[in-house]
Design an enzyme around this catalytic site. Structure first.
Site, PDB file in Angstrom:
ATOM      1  N   ASP A  13       0.858  -1.180   0.000  1.00  0.00           N
ATOM      2  CA  ASP A  13       0.000   0.000   0.000  1.00  0.00           C
ATOM      3  C   ASP A  13       0.901   1.238   0.000  1.00  0.00           C
ATOM      4  OD1 ASP A  13      -2.186   1.638   0.113  1.00  0.00           O
ATOM      5  OD2 ASP A  13      -2.738   1.149   2.182  1.00  0.00           O
ATOM      6  N   ASP A 107      -2.796   2.551  -6.173  1.00  0.00           N
ATOM      7  CA  ASP A 107      -1.809   2.642  -5.091  1.00  0.00           C
ATOM      8  C   ASP A 107      -1.725   1.425  -4.176  1.00  0.00           C
ATOM      9  OD1 ASP A 107      -4.289   3.063  -3.989  1.00  0.00           O
ATOM     10  OD2 ASP A 107      -3.639   4.635  -2.616  1.00  0.00           O
ATOM     11  N   GLU A 108      -2.383   0.330  -4.527  1.00  0.00           N
ATOM     12  CA  GLU A 108      -2.259  -0.863  -3.684  1.00  0.00           C
ATOM     13  C   GLU A 108      -2.496  -2.134  -4.498  1.00  0.00           C
ATOM     14  OE1 GLU A 108      -5.264  -1.569  -0.660  1.00  0.00           O
ATOM     15  OE2 GLU A 108      -6.562  -0.066  -1.574  1.00  0.00           O
TER      16      GLU A 108
END
Length: 359
Positions: A13, A107-108
Site C-alpha cells: 500500500d 496505489d495498492e
C-alpha cells in the site's frame, strides 16, 4: 493426502500516494499539509498528505471542512495521468517477483509470493526488497503487510504506516485477530461495526465467541463470512485478472446545478468519457446507472437495464437522460455520474476509473 503449502501473501500500500507524488514532483510542497482535489469553497478531497492528516483532513471530506480543520491547507489539482504513470512503474517492480499480482487501485495491490521468481522463501524479505526498490527507483515510500491470506495481509499493511511493514506468521494469525477492534477488520464498515458494538462484539475475541447461528441471525449471509474471518480462514486467491463489474465516469461541478437542461449538457460530456473508456477496453453492458449527488452530499442512483449491450456515447446519453427526468430533483446537484454494468464478459482486464474534477 497431499497438503497445500501455506500461502505467502503481501499487500503493498503506497503511503498517501497522490499527495506524495505531488510532493515529489513539487519540492516546495514537501513537509506541508496538502489536499489533492477539492478547494476551500468547493469539491471533495481525493487524498491528503500526512501533514494534513494530522489536522484530521481525510479523503472524501469536503474541501470546506478540510480548510476549516487546517487553515494552512494547500489544495492541488489531481493529475491522474501522472499517478497512473507512477503506478505502472511500481507494477513492473511487482512483476519482477511474481506474476500473481492483483491491483486493487493505482496505489495498492496483493502479491502471492508462495512461489516467486527470485526463489526467496521469505515473504518478509521480499516485501522489504520491494519497498526499497520502490523508494530507490520511484522515489516514494510504501507500506506492506505479510501473512497467509489477503484479509490478514491487508490489515497488517496498515499497522506500521507510513513506510513500514508487519508480518503476521501462521501461528500468530488467530491471536492477532482476536486482539483487534472489529472496526479494524477489512470489510466491516462503520454501520456494521456499530451493530456489532450494540451486540457486545467489540474485539475479534468477542466475535469468535459467537456461534454461526448467532452471526447468521444478526448478519445474514455475511455472518458465516465473519465466522471464518476471525478464525483466519479466507481462501480468496490473488487474481491477476479481476472481474470488472462496472465502468463509470463522473464529474463534480464548480457550481451546483439547479436545472435539468444544464445537467443534460454535462451528461453529454460524461457519456463521451465513459464511451471512450468502454471502447478502449472493448467492454459493453446492459445496465445504465445515473448517479446524483446533491448539494447536501446525499446521493441517489437511478438504473435501467436494456435488452441489448451498448457502449456508444449517444445511447449512453439517451438512457442517462431518461433517468434524469425519471423524477424531480430534490435539491441542487453537485455531481453527476454514469456507470455501465451487467457487462458482456466475465473476465476482463481491470479498469481503473478515477474521479474527474473540474476546477
Amino acid at each position: 493426502m497431499e497438503t497445500k503449502p501455506i500461502r505467502k501473501i503481501i499487500h503493498v500500500d503506497m503511503d498517501a500516494f497522490y499527495a506524495s507524488v505531488e510532493q515529489m514532483d513539487r519540492p516546495e510542497l514537501k513537509g506541508k499539509p496538502i489536499a489533492v482535489g477539492g478547494s476551500e469553497t468547493r469539491g471533495v478531497v481525493s487524498a491528503a498528505s500526512y501533514e494534513a492528516r494530522q489536522y484530521g483532513v481525510r479523503s472524501a471530506m469536503s474541501g470546506i471542512q478540510a480548510k476549516r480543520l487546517c487553515a494552512d491547507l494547500i489544495f492541488v489539482k489531481p493529475r491522474f495521468d501522472r499517478y497512473k504513470e507512477i503506478s505502472q512503474k511500481i507494477r513492473k517492480i511487482f512483476l519482477d517477483y511474481t506474476d500473481l499480482v492483483e491491483p486493487l487501485s493505482l496505489d495498492e495491490a496483493y502479491l502471492d509470493v508462495t512461489q516467486n521468481k527470485k526463489g526467496n522463501p521469505s515473504a518478509t524479505l521480499i516485501a522489504k526488497e520491494i519497498r526499497t526498490r520502490i523508494f530507490q527507483e520511484v522515489g516514494l515510500t510504501a507500506s506492506a503487510g505479510i501473512s497467509v491470506n489477503k484479509f490478514v495481509a491487508k490489515i497488517a499493511s496498515d499497522y506500521n504506516k507510513p513506510n513500514g511493514q508487519k508480518t503476521i506468521n501462521p501461528d500468530e494469525v488467530v491471536s492477532f485477530l482476536e486482539g483487534l477492534d472489529v472496526k479494524k477488520f477489512y470489510g466491516i464498515g462503520k454501520v456494521t461495526a456499530e451493530k456489532m458494538y450494540q451486540l457486545g462484539i467489540f474485539t475479534g475475541s468477542d466475535l469468535k465467541s459467537k456461534s454461526k447461528a448467532f452471526l447468521e441471525e444478526h448478519f445474514g449471509k455475511s455472518g458465516m463470512h465473519y465466522y471464518d474471518l476471525v478464525r483466519g480462514i479466507h481462501n480468496s486467491a490473488v487474481k491477476p485478472n479481476r472481474t470488472t463489474k462496472s465502468v463509470a465516469a463522473e464529474h463534480t461541478f464548480n457550481t451546483n446545478l439547479t436545472s435539468e437542461i444544464f445537467m443534460e449538457e454535462k451528461l453529454v460530456r460524461i457519456a463521451e468519457e465513459l464511451s471512450r473508456r468502454l471502447q478502449k477496453h472493448k467492454i459493453s453492458g446492459k445496465t445504465v446507472t445515473l448517479k446524483i449527488k446533491y448539494s447536501d452530499f446525499t446521493q441517489q442512483t437511478r438504473s435501467k437495464t436494456l435488452p441489448y449491450f451498448i457502449q456508444d456515447k449517444a445511447l449512453l446519453f439517451e438512457n442517462a437522460k431518461e433517468l434524469l427526468y425519471q423524477e424531480r430533483m430534490k435539491d441542487s446537484v453537485r455531481l453527476l455520474g454514469i456507470s455501465l454494468s451487467n457487462l458482456n464478459t466475465e473476465i476482463k482486464k481491470t479498469v481503473v476509473v478515477q474521479l474527474r474534477f473540474e476546477f
